[in-house]
Design a protein around this motif. Structure first.
Motif, mmCIF file in Angstrom:
data_model
loop_
_atom_site.group_PDB
_atom_site.id
_atom_site.type_symbol
_atom_site.label_atom_id
_atom_site.label_comp_id
_atom_site.label_asym_id
_atom_site.label_seq_id
_atom_site.Cartn_x
_atom_site.Cartn_y
_atom_site.Cartn_z
ATOM 1 N N GLY A 128 1.080 -1.049 -0.309
ATOM 2 C CA GLY A 128 -0.251 0.395 -0.039
ATOM 3 C C GLY A 128 0.624 1.057 0.045
ATOM 4 N N LEU A 129 1.725 1.530 0.590
ATOM 5 C CA LEU A 129 2.623 2.456 0.414
ATOM 6 C C LEU A 129 3.370 2.595 -0.661
ATOM 7 C CD1 LEU A 129 3.705 5.355 2.512
ATOM 8 C CD2 LEU A 129 5.793 2.840 3.355
ATOM 9 N N ALA A 130 4.112 1.251 -1.445
ATOM 10 C CA ALA A 130 4.816 1.554 -2.363
ATOM 11 C C ALA A 130 3.503 2.686 -3.547
ATOM 12 C CB ALA A 130 5.050 0.411 -2.762
ATOM 13 N N LYS A 131 2.745 2.074 -3.496
ATOM 14 C CA LYS A 131 1.440 2.774 -4.059
ATOM 15 C C LYS A 131 1.078 3.724 -4.162
ATOM 16 C CE LYS A 131 -1.239 -1.890 -5.397
ATOM 17 N NZ LYS A 131 -2.395 -2.071 -5.058
ATOM 18 N N LEU A 132 1.694 4.467 -2.590
ATOM 19 C CA LEU A 132 1.141 5.667 -2.533
ATOM 20 C C LEU A 132 2.653 6.484 -3.180
ATOM 21 C CD1 LEU A 132 -0.183 5.868 0.723
ATOM 22 C CD2 LEU A 132 -1.638 6.499 -1.362
ATOM 23 N N GLU A 133 3.502 5.928 -3.294
ATOM 24 C CA GLU A 133 5.267 7.039 -3.619
ATOM 25 C C GLU A 133 4.672 6.583 -4.903
ATOM 26 O OE1 GLU A 133 8.012 4.059 -2.129
ATOM 27 O OE2 GLU A 133 8.166 5.449 -0.147
ATOM 28 N N LEU A 134 3.790 5.962 -5.153
ATOM 29 C CA LEU A 134 4.183 5.397 -7.329
ATOM 30 C C LEU A 134 2.839 7.056 -7.951
ATOM 31 C CD1 LEU A 134 5.171 4.472 -9.692
ATOM 32 C CD2 LEU A 134 2.860 2.612 -9.815
ATOM 33 N N ARG A 136 2.343 9.661 -6.518
ATOM 34 C CA ARG A 136 3.871 10.985 -6.253
ATOM 35 C C ARG A 136 4.345 10.931 -7.441
ATOM 36 N NH1 ARG A 136 5.219 9.636 -1.540
ATOM 37 N NH2 ARG A 136 2.946 10.339 -0.313
ATOM 38 N N SER A 137 5.010 10.072 -7.112
ATOM 39 C CA SER A 137 6.071 10.119 -8.222
ATOM 40 C C SER A 137 5.315 10.471 -9.614
ATOM 41 C CB SER A 137 6.858 8.513 -8.520
ATOM 42 O OG SER A 137 7.431 8.670 -7.236
ATOM 43 N N GLU A 138 4.423 9.765 -10.622
ATOM 44 C CA GLU A 138 3.147 10.587 -10.931
ATOM 45 C C GLU A 138 3.719 11.501 -11.296
ATOM 46 O OE1 GLU A 138 -0.443 7.772 -11.463
ATOM 47 O OE2 GLU A 138 1.117 6.152 -12.393
ATOM 48 N N ARG A 139 2.616 12.666 -10.421
ATOM 49 C CA ARG A 139 2.998 13.909 -10.194
ATOM 50 C C ARG A 139 3.674 14.141 -10.687
ATOM 51 N NH1 ARG A 139 -1.182 12.361 -6.769
ATOM 52 N NH2 ARG A 139 0.763 13.194 -4.789
ATOM 53 N N LEU A 140 4.880 14.404 -10.113
ATOM 54 C CA LEU A 140 6.300 14.389 -9.962
ATOM 55 C C LEU A 140 6.993 14.440 -11.305
ATOM 56 C CD1 LEU A 140 7.948 13.978 -6.946
ATOM 57 C CD2 LEU A 140 6.972 15.367 -7.254
ATOM 58 N N LEU A 141 6.707 13.202 -12.058
ATOM 59 C CA LEU A 141 6.906 13.327 -13.198
ATOM 60 C C LEU A 141 6.490 14.477 -13.981
ATOM 61 C CD1 LEU A 141 8.797 11.008 -14.923
ATOM 62 C CD2 LEU A 141 6.945 9.436 -15.247
ATOM 63 N N ALA A 142 5.597 13.788 -13.987
ATOM 64 C CA ALA A 142 3.901 15.235 -14.940
ATOM 65 C C ALA A 142 5.292 16.088 -15.049
ATOM 66 C CB ALA A 142 2.908 15.155 -15.038
ATOM 67 N N LYS A 154 10.338 3.092 -8.390
ATOM 68 C CA LYS A 154 9.243 2.906 -7.909
ATOM 69 C C LYS A 154 7.552 2.092 -8.144
ATOM 70 C CE LYS A 154 9.846 7.214 -5.662
ATOM 71 N NZ LYS A 154 9.793 6.101 -4.488
ATOM 72 N N ALA A 155 7.281 2.043 -10.159
ATOM 73 C CA ALA A 155 6.825 1.114 -10.574
ATOM 74 C C ALA A 155 7.251 -0.556 -10.464
ATOM 75 C CB ALA A 155 6.148 1.075 -11.868
ATOM 76 N N SER A 156 8.408 -0.515 -9.973
ATOM 77 C CA SER A 156 8.643 -1.962 -10.352
ATOM 78 C C SER A 156 8.376 -2.166 -8.875
ATOM 79 C CB SER A 156 9.909 -2.214 -10.517
ATOM 80 O OG SER A 156 10.353 -3.430 -10.458
ATOM 81 N N SER A 157 8.616 -1.673 -7.415
ATOM 82 C CA SER A 157 8.516 -2.505 -6.303
ATOM 83 C C SER A 157 6.696 -2.573 -6.164
ATOM 84 C CB SER A 157 8.783 -0.791 -6.169
ATOM 85 O OG SER A 157 9.284 -0.941 -4.521
#
Length: 401
Positions: A128-134, A136-142, A154-157
């Protein structure tokens, strides 16, 4: 003196003639006596009872020896190892599907299930924590605030942690199954045997704890001959109903009726027999697996045939041959070998040797000699009761009072 001599001479021929007449009379008397003795010595025709051979439409049956078998039989084993803590059945009792028969010490398996549950919860939290971080990373990547490489990691994790969650859940499921297996249940309904292992013993999957056999319905298995296979085998394989009846050793007749359920796909050439099996309802638990059974195999419904029938009392045995006495011309007994079939409704089927309408001896076989005349009283073939004073007619074959 001369007159005396003349009389003496005349008396001699007269005496001789009288002597001859006496001898002739004695001879005739002797002949009459011999004739009378011969007539007295001639035996009278022995009294017997006879019946007319009958023809009926019958459903032919055959009898075999067989054994009763359970439809289902299960050896009860433990799926997990441990110490037996309780035995929950009475030997020989009837149990239902799902009844608990044995209990194994469940504490080690309960602890393993708790550990597996905790591990599954931990894996789910990390995922669940890894999905939250993913997310967040999608917004940062945008916003181009992180590199593509960091996002991919993070997606692989997330995928790896999801796999760990599924593995933890599988471990938890296995632990819960092992915990459930500490309660050894009956997989079928039926009658249970005795407990082979008592409380306090250590068991594993190699140990047979007890056995359970189903009791309703039940099988009767028997070996039919080639003629039986040719008569009913094809019909049974097509699904046509074939009636089968059984009787136990302490029963008369064949009180239990069932249906032929199985005919083997080949004839055993070493024995000349084919394996057959019938199914019977056993709601009252009268039939028990393993018992000897007398099996009567009938034919298909509506499969009647014309048969020549005689009473069993009419059949005699001459070494390895069966025979009857047929009453022929002049009320004389004729020896007739016969080929017999099964017994149907108390009468014996005759395949060869006699014809419908012929009269045969049914009582008094021991008093009959082949070719000798008999004094016959006519009775009904199937009842054995005399029909008044009716006699078997002579050469004409007619009946008279």
């Amino acid at each position: 003196m001369k007159n005396v001599q003349r009389l003496s001479t005349l008396a001699r021929p007269l005496a001789a003639a009288m002597a001859m007449a006496g001898l002739a009379a004695l001879g005739l008397a002797g002949c009459d006596t011999a004739t009378a003795n011969t007539a007295a010595a001639a035996p009278a025709a022995p009294p017997i009872t006879a019946a007319t051979v009958i023809v009926r439409q019958v459903t032919e049956t055959q009898e075999f020896s067989g054994r009763l078998e359970a439809v289902e039989r299960v050896d009860i084993r433990a799926r997990v190892g441990g110490f037996i803590t309780s035995v929950n059945f009475k030997p020989g009792s009837v149990v239902k599907k799902g009844d608990v028969l044995f209990e194994i010490d469940s504490r080690p398996f309960q602890a393993e299930a708790s550990r597996a549950e905790a591990a599954a919860n931990s894996a789910a939290a990390r995922a669940g924590l890894a999905k939250l971080e993913l997310d967040r990373s999608e917004r940062l990547l945008a916003d181009k605030a992180i590199a593509q490489r960091e996002y991919d990691e993070k997606a692989s994790s997330v995928k790896e942690l999801d796999a760990n969650v599924r593995a933890a859940q599988a471990s938890l499921q296995a632990a819960r199954l092992n915990l459930a297996y500490t309660r050894v249940t009956s997989p079928i309904g039926g009658r249970v045997s005795k407990a082979e292992v008592t409380t306090g013993n250590l068991v594993d999957g190699a140990v047979i704890l007890t056995s359970v056999v189903s009791n309703n319905p039940i099988y009767a298995t028997f070996d039919g001959d080639e003629a039986t296979y040719l008569r009913v085998g094809r019909d049974a394989q097509r699904g046509a109903p074939v009636t089968v009846k059984v009787g136990l050793a302490n029963e008369s007749g064949f009180p239990h009726e069932g249906k032929l359920e199985f005919v083997d796909n080949r004839l055993d050439t070493s024995t000349g027999s084919v394996r057959m099996r019938a199914t019977f309802d056993n709601a009252d638990n009268t039939l028990v697996p393993g018992l000897f059974a007398r099996v009567q195999l009938g034919g298909t419904e509506g499969g009647k045939a014309t048969a020549v029938l005689i009473s069993e009392r009419a059949v005699g045995t001459d070494q390895n041959r069966k025979f009857v006495y047929v009453i022929g011309d002049g009320n004389k007994a004729e020896y007739r070998p016969v080929v017999l079939g099964p017994v149907i409704d108390g009468l014996r089927v005759v395949r060869d040797g006699v014809k419908a309408g012929e009269k045969i001896v049914v009582n008094g076989l021991q008093r009959v000699q082949p070719g000798a005349p008999v004094n016959a009283q006519l009775v009904a073939m199937d009842s054995g009761q005399p029909k008044g004073d009716m006699k078997v007619a002579a050469a004409s074959g007619r009946e008279k009072e």
